[in-house]
Motif scaffolding. Structure first.
Motif, PDB file in Angstrom:
ATOM      1  N   TYR A  69       0.832  -1.208   0.000  1.00 58.11           N
ATOM      2  CA  TYR A  69       0.000   0.000   0.000  1.00 58.11           C
ATOM      3  C   TYR A  69       0.866   1.258   0.000  1.00 58.11           C
ATOM      4  O   TYR A  69       0.651   2.174  -0.808  1.00 58.11           O
ATOM      5  CB  TYR A  69      -0.926  -0.018   1.221  1.00 58.11           C
ATOM      6  N   THR A  70       1.846   1.302   0.881  1.00 58.96           N
ATOM      7  CA  THR A  70       2.698   2.489   0.982  1.00 58.96           C
ATOM      8  C   THR A  70       3.489   2.704  -0.304  1.00 58.96           C
ATOM      9  O   THR A  70       3.584   3.831  -0.812  1.00 58.96           O
ATOM     10  CB  THR A  70       3.655   2.359   2.179  1.00 58.96           C
ATOM     11  N   GLN A  71       4.057   1.630  -0.847  1.00 62.27           N
ATOM     12  CA  GLN A  71       4.784   1.737  -2.115  1.00 62.27           C
ATOM     13  C   GLN A  71       3.880   2.290  -3.218  1.00 62.27           C
ATOM     14  O   GLN A  71       4.273   3.174  -3.979  1.00 62.27           O
ATOM     15  CB  GLN A  71       5.314   0.365  -2.550  1.00 62.27           C
ATOM     16  N   LEU A  72       2.683   1.763  -3.283  1.00 62.26           N
ATOM     17  CA  LEU A  72       1.763   2.138  -4.350  1.00 62.26           C
ATOM     18  C   LEU A  72       1.380   3.614  -4.259  1.00 62.26           C
ATOM     19  O   LEU A  72       1.388   4.344  -5.264  1.00 62.26           O
ATOM     20  CB  LEU A  72       0.514   1.255  -4.295  1.00 62.26           C
ATOM     21  N   VAL A  73       1.060   4.078  -3.064  1.00 63.83           N
ATOM     22  CA  VAL A  73       0.686   5.481  -2.881  1.00 63.83           C
ATOM     23  C   VAL A  73       1.832   6.412  -3.268  1.00 63.83           C
ATOM     24  O   VAL A  73       1.629   7.423  -3.952  1.00 63.83           O
ATOM     25  CB  VAL A  73       0.250   5.735  -1.420  1.00 63.83           C
ATOM     26  N   LEU A  74       3.044   6.063  -2.850  1.00 65.45           N
ATOM     27  CA  LEU A  74       4.197   6.916  -3.134  1.00 65.45           C
ATOM     28  C   LEU A  74       4.613   6.852  -4.603  1.00 65.45           C
ATOM     29  O   LEU A  74       4.844   7.884  -5.242  1.00 65.45           O
ATOM     30  CB  LEU A  74       5.381   6.505  -2.250  1.00 65.45           C
ATOM     31  N   ARG A  75       4.691   5.649  -5.168  1.00 62.61           N
ATOM     32  CA  ARG A  75       5.242   5.493  -6.517  1.00 62.61           C
ATOM     33  C   ARG A  75       4.250   5.848  -7.629  1.00 62.61           C
ATOM     34  O   ARG A  75       4.664   6.153  -8.743  1.00 62.61           O
ATOM     35  CB  ARG A  75       5.798   4.076  -6.684  1.00 62.61           C
ATOM     36  N   SER A  76       2.975   5.813  -7.308  1.00 63.03           N
ATOM     37  CA  SER A  76       1.984   6.278  -8.288  1.00 63.03           C
ATOM     38  C   SER A  76       1.808   7.786  -8.219  1.00 63.03           C
ATOM     39  O   SER A  76       1.018   8.367  -8.956  1.00 63.03           O
ATOM     40  CB  SER A  76       0.633   5.591  -8.045  1.00 63.03           C
ATOM     41  N   GLU A  77       2.531   8.420  -7.294  1.00 67.31           N
ATOM     42  CA  GLU A  77       2.530   9.872  -7.117  1.00 67.31           C
ATOM     43  C   GLU A  77       1.175  10.413  -6.672  1.00 67.31           C
ATOM     44  O   GLU A  77       0.753  11.497  -7.063  1.00 67.31           O
ATOM     45  CB  GLU A  77       3.015  10.573  -8.392  1.00 67.31           C
ATOM     46  N   LEU A  78       0.505   9.626  -5.831  1.00 65.70           N
ATOM     47  CA  LEU A  78      -0.722  10.105  -5.207  1.00 65.70           C
ATOM     48  C   LEU A  78      -0.405  11.060  -4.060  1.00 65.70           C
ATOM     49  O   LEU A  78      -1.092  12.073  -3.875  1.00 65.70           O
ATOM     50  CB  LEU A  78      -1.545   8.933  -4.662  1.00 65.70           C
ATOM     51  N   ALA A  79       0.606  10.721  -3.275  1.00 62.72           N
ATOM     52  CA  ALA A  79       0.890  11.497  -2.071  1.00 62.72           C
ATOM     53  C   ALA A  79       2.338  11.330  -1.663  1.00 62.72           C
ATOM     54  O   ALA A  79       3.070  10.497  -2.211  1.00 62.72           O
ATOM     55  CB  ALA A  79      -0.038  11.037  -0.934  1.00 62.72           C
ATOM     56  N   ASP A  80       2.741  12.135  -0.665  1.00 65.08           N
ATOM     57  CA  ASP A  80       4.073  12.005  -0.097  1.00 65.08           C
ATOM     58  C   ASP A  80       4.001  12.409   1.372  1.00 65.08           C
ATOM     59  O   ASP A  80       3.041  13.062   1.808  1.00 65.08           O
ATOM     60  CB  ASP A  80       5.079  12.893  -0.839  1.00 65.08           C
ATOM     61  N   TYR A  81       5.005  11.998   2.125  1.00 69.39           N
ATOM     62  CA  TYR A  81       5.081  12.391   3.525  1.00 69.39           C
ATOM     63  C   TYR A  81       5.478  13.855   3.618  1.00 69.39           C
ATOM     64  O   TYR A  81       6.346  14.327   2.885  1.00 69.39           O
ATOM     65  CB  TYR A  81       6.100  11.522   4.274  1.00 69.39           C
ATOM     66  N   ALA A  82       4.859  14.577   4.547  1.00 66.25           N
ATOM     67  CA  ALA A  82       5.165  15.986   4.759  1.00 66.25           C
ATOM     68  C   ALA A  82       6.343  16.136   5.726  1.00 66.25           C
ATOM     69  O   ALA A  82       6.625  15.221   6.499  1.00 66.25           O
ATOM     70  CB  ALA A  82       3.938  16.701   5.322  1.00 66.25           C
ATOM     71  N   PRO A  83       7.008  17.285   5.703  1.00 67.61           N
ATOM     72  CA  PRO A  83       8.089  17.521   6.669  1.00 67.61           C
ATOM     73  C   PRO A  83       7.587  17.567   8.117  1.00 67.61           C
ATOM     74  O   PRO A  83       8.365  17.392   9.039  1.00 67.61           O
ATOM     75  CB  PRO A  83       8.633  18.894   6.248  1.00 67.61           C
ATOM     76  N   VAL A  84       6.265  17.813   8.293  1.00 69.57           N
ATOM     77  CA  VAL A  84       5.675  17.838   9.626  1.00 69.57           C
ATOM     78  C   VAL A  84       5.215  16.429   9.987  1.00 69.57           C
ATOM     79  O   VAL A  84       4.448  15.802   9.249  1.00 69.57           O
ATOM     80  CB  VAL A  84       4.469  18.808   9.672  1.00 69.57           C
ATOM     81  N   LYS A  85       5.685  15.927  11.127  1.00 68.90           N
ATOM     82  CA  LYS A  85       5.365  14.563  11.541  1.00 68.90           C
ATOM     83  C   LYS A  85       3.852  14.343  11.597  1.00 68.90           C
ATOM     84  O   LYS A  85       3.114  15.152  12.142  1.00 68.90           O
ATOM     85  CB  LYS A  85       5.974  14.274  12.909  1.00 68.90           C
ATOM     86  N   GLY A  86       3.421  13.227  11.012  1.00 71.00           N
ATOM     87  CA  GLY A  86       2.008  12.872  11.055  1.00 71.00           C
ATOM     88  C   GLY A  86       1.167  13.462   9.944  1.00 71.00           C
ATOM     89  O   GLY A  86      -0.016  13.169   9.842  1.00 71.00           O
ATOM     90  N   CYS A  87       1.770  14.305   9.097  1.00 73.24           N
ATOM     91  CA  CYS A  87       1.018  14.961   8.029  1.00 73.24           C
ATOM     92  C   CYS A  87       1.441  14.433   6.661  1.00 73.24           C
ATOM     93  O   CYS A  87       2.446  13.748   6.529  1.00 73.24           O
ATOM     94  CB  CYS A  87       1.218  16.472   8.093  1.00 73.24           C
ATOM     95  N   MET A  88       0.650  14.759   5.649  1.00 73.76           N
ATOM     96  CA  MET A  88       0.926  14.273   4.303  1.00 73.76           C
ATOM     97  C   MET A  88       0.684  15.362   3.282  1.00 73.76           C
ATOM     98  O   MET A  88       0.019  16.370   3.561  1.00 73.76           O
ATOM     99  CB  MET A  88       0.047  13.061   3.976  1.00 73.76           C
ATOM    100  N   ILE A  89       1.234  15.147   2.091  1.00 76.24           N
ATOM    101  CA  ILE A  89       1.021  16.052   0.972  1.00 76.24           C
ATOM    102  C   ILE A  89       0.157  15.337  -0.064  1.00 76.24           C
ATOM    103  O   ILE A  89       0.472  14.219  -0.483  1.00 76.24           O
ATOM    104  CB  ILE A  89       2.359  16.469   0.340  1.00 76.24           C
ATOM    105  N   PHE A  90      -0.943  15.959  -0.427  1.00 81.19           N
ATOM    106  CA  PHE A  90      -1.790  15.442  -1.505  1.00 81.19           C
ATOM    107  C   PHE A  90      -1.195  15.934  -2.819  1.00 81.19           C
ATOM    108  O   PHE A  90      -1.222  17.131  -3.108  1.00 81.19           O
ATOM    109  CB  PHE A  90      -3.221  15.955  -1.375  1.00 81.19           C
ATOM    110  N   ARG A  91      -0.653  15.015  -3.601  1.00 81.17           N
ATOM    111  CA  ARG A  91      -0.093  15.419  -4.888  1.00 81.17           C
ATOM    112  C   ARG A  91      -1.218  15.621  -5.901  1.00 81.17           C
ATOM    113  O   ARG A  91      -2.385  15.327  -5.622  1.00 81.17           O
ATOM    114  CB  ARG A  91       0.937  14.401  -5.351  1.00 81.17           C
ATOM    115  N   GLU A  92      -0.857  16.149  -7.069  1.00 78.34           N
ATOM    116  CA  GLU A  92      -1.879  16.565  -8.030  1.00 78.34           C
ATOM    117  C   GLU A  92      -2.841  15.441  -8.393  1.00 78.34           C
ATOM    118  O   GLU A  92      -4.039  15.664  -8.602  1.00 78.34           O
ATOM    119  CB  GLU A  92      -1.218  17.078  -9.324  1.00 78.34           C
ATOM    120  N   TYR A  93      -2.310  14.220  -8.472  1.00 81.20           N
ATOM    121  CA  TYR A  93      -3.123  13.099  -8.949  1.00 81.20           C
ATOM    122  C   TYR A  93      -4.217  12.736  -7.942  1.00 81.20           C
ATOM    123  O   TYR A  93      -5.368  12.513  -8.311  1.00 81.20           O
ATOM    124  CB  TYR A  93      -2.207  11.902  -9.213  1.00 81.20           C
TER     125      TYR A  93
END
Length: 481
Positions: free
Chosen positions: A19-43
């Protein structure tokens, strides 16, 4: 030539890693510099916009309007509804300093908006003519209690919509709860292609301050339940705490009946888990940012312009007919690399156009869900691609529905319950005495909770599976996200 970063973990064996690989490598999202938060990528944000558009249009048809309320909520507001306050204290992030000055009162960073909204309802509602008041807001929420970050599913900040309504009678509020629930179900099943079970939460699992909660639950491939959305009948709990009254047609004062309801960006996580495979995302056409990707294939430079022109012509025809299409005309990557990348990103249909296809006045279309390939004549392009998209959408739903149906297991005893939980998971259907004590013991001993009490009532088929006393209703248990 660089190789596309694909999925190395297997869904069937390393689900969490997959699941984690898929979310990151499909460019859906990424981990934010702030602990516990995330970045919603364009896709992923494009998927969220589609969910927003659908739901926003549906609620506006039924008289709801969008508004926006402050991110910061005074502590005294939360304390006005004691049960609500107690339930959210562990999850609140607090602001105590503004600039260089200490605040006289702590401000909670919005964990939910009931209290600030109902403070305004008290001001705005005067008579029965002001009702119903039906508002919704699209915003972000902060729940600080999250210990382990799981993109889309467990983060300290997430996106959602929260609806809040006030009504003159319990019956009107009750109807509102169910109307919204039906819109949610339509969204989840017909757009996301995810089947859901509908019912009410137990007293132990319900939202603090609610009279009752209606919920939608889906089953993930690892056997865990995921709460997809909730619709709360808040009764008069908040209206009495916030003194929201109206003068009725009988010229007497009455407290309003309120509801609240919400869905979050965890829906995107559900799409990933339910439909994804070892090659990447598999997106239902109704929710995919792109329904079709066109990959031009040429071997000689002299073929390039002819094939690209044909690709543009095909793209234009599809887009004009409501089929969202993108052309991958990058020259630095091979067709094979592009195939892998767009499979990773889950585009429902890939169209290939090469020199031979130009000669034959056709294209080759490949389905992402089954990998079936078909030659499509130009004159049948729009109708055939439309039919294929419908077939993909239906197949994804039917596949998920079969998995759900196959993983609802009835049990009559606690030993059966524990064995099923250990070996199979899924939803466990059991006859239950309705006591909080039994529910708490099961949760304490197994980690399983009541996902919901089904809306479609069934008679108990045994005594209470845990204590052996007379059962009162059927409950569905599961381990949950």
């Amino acid at each position: 030539m660089a190789k596309a970063a694909g999925i190395t973990a297997k869904k069937s064996k390393q689900f969490s890693k997959w699941y984690t690989q898929l979310v990151l490598r499909s460019e859906l999202a990424d981990y934010a510099p702030v602990k516990g938060c995330m970045i919603f990528r364009e896709y992923s944000y494009a998927i969220w916009e589609k969910i927003q558009k659908y739901f926003d249009e549906r609620i506006k048809e039924t008289g709801h309007k969008n508004a926006y309320f402050p991110l910061f909520i005074p502590e005294r507001f939360l304390k006005k509804e004691a049960k609500h306050f107690k339930g959210f204290v562990p999850e609140c992030a607090w602001v105590t300093i503004g600039g260089e000055s200490e605040l006289k009162e702590r401000l909670a960073v919005r964990p939910t908006s009931e209290t600030v909204i109902y403070t305004m309802f008290k001001k705005w509602i005067r008579s029965w003519r002001d009702l119903p008041l039906k508002l919704n807001q699209w915003c972000n929420i902060v729940r600080w209690e999250t210990k382990a970050t799981k993109l889309f599913l467990r983060t300290r900040e997430f996106l959602w919509q929260e609806g809040h309504t006030a009504h003159a009678t319990f019956e009107e509020a009750d109807k509102e709860v169910m109307d919204i629930l039906n819109i949610y179900r339509d969204l989840m099943e017909n757009l996301l292609a995810i089947p859901v079970l509908v019912g009410k939460k137990s007293e132990l699992e319900k939202f603090a301050g609610a009279s009752y909660i209606a919920a939608l639950e889906a089953l993930m491939p690892d056997g865990k339940a995921l709460q997809m959305g909730t619709s709360h009948n808040l009764g008069q709990n908040f209206s009495k705490a916030f003194k929201i009254q109206f003068v009725g047609e009988d010229e007497k004062k009455h407290y309003v009946w309120t509801t609240s309801w919400g869905i979050t960006t965890r829906l995107i996580g559900a799409i990933v888990m339910v439909h994804g495979d070892d090659k990447g995302l598999v997106l239902p056409p109704e929710i995919a940012p792109y329904q079709v990707v066109i990959v031009p294939i040429f071997y000689k430079e002299v073929e390039r312009d002819v094939i690209l022109n044909k690709a543009r012509e095909v793209s234009k025809r599809l887009n004009q007919n409501g089929i969202t299409t993108i052309i991958d005309d990058r020259t630095e990557y091979t067709p094979g690399w592009k195939f892998n990348q767009w499979e990773l990103k889950g585009v429902p249909i890939r169209i290939e156009i090469g020199p031979r296809d130009i000669e034959r006045k056709q294209v080759v279309a490949a389905r992402r869900d089954t990998f079936e390939r078909a030659e499509v004549k130009e004159e049948q392009l729009v109708s055939t691609i439309s039919e294929m998209l419908t077939a993909v959408q239906n197949n994804l739903f039917n596949r998920a529905k079969k998995f759900l149906d196959d993983n609802i297991t009835p049990v009559k005893s606690y030993s059966e319950f524990k064995k099923t939980l250990r070996k199979k998971r899924g939803f466990i259907k059991a006859s239950w005495c309705s006591s909080k004590e039994c529910e708490e013991k099961v949760k304490e001993e197994t980690g399983a909770t009541i996902s919901l009490i089904p809306s479609e009532k069934e008679k108990p088929f045994s005594d209470c599976f845990y204590c052996g006393s007379k059962a009162k209703e059927i409950a569905l248990f599961a381990k949950s996200y």
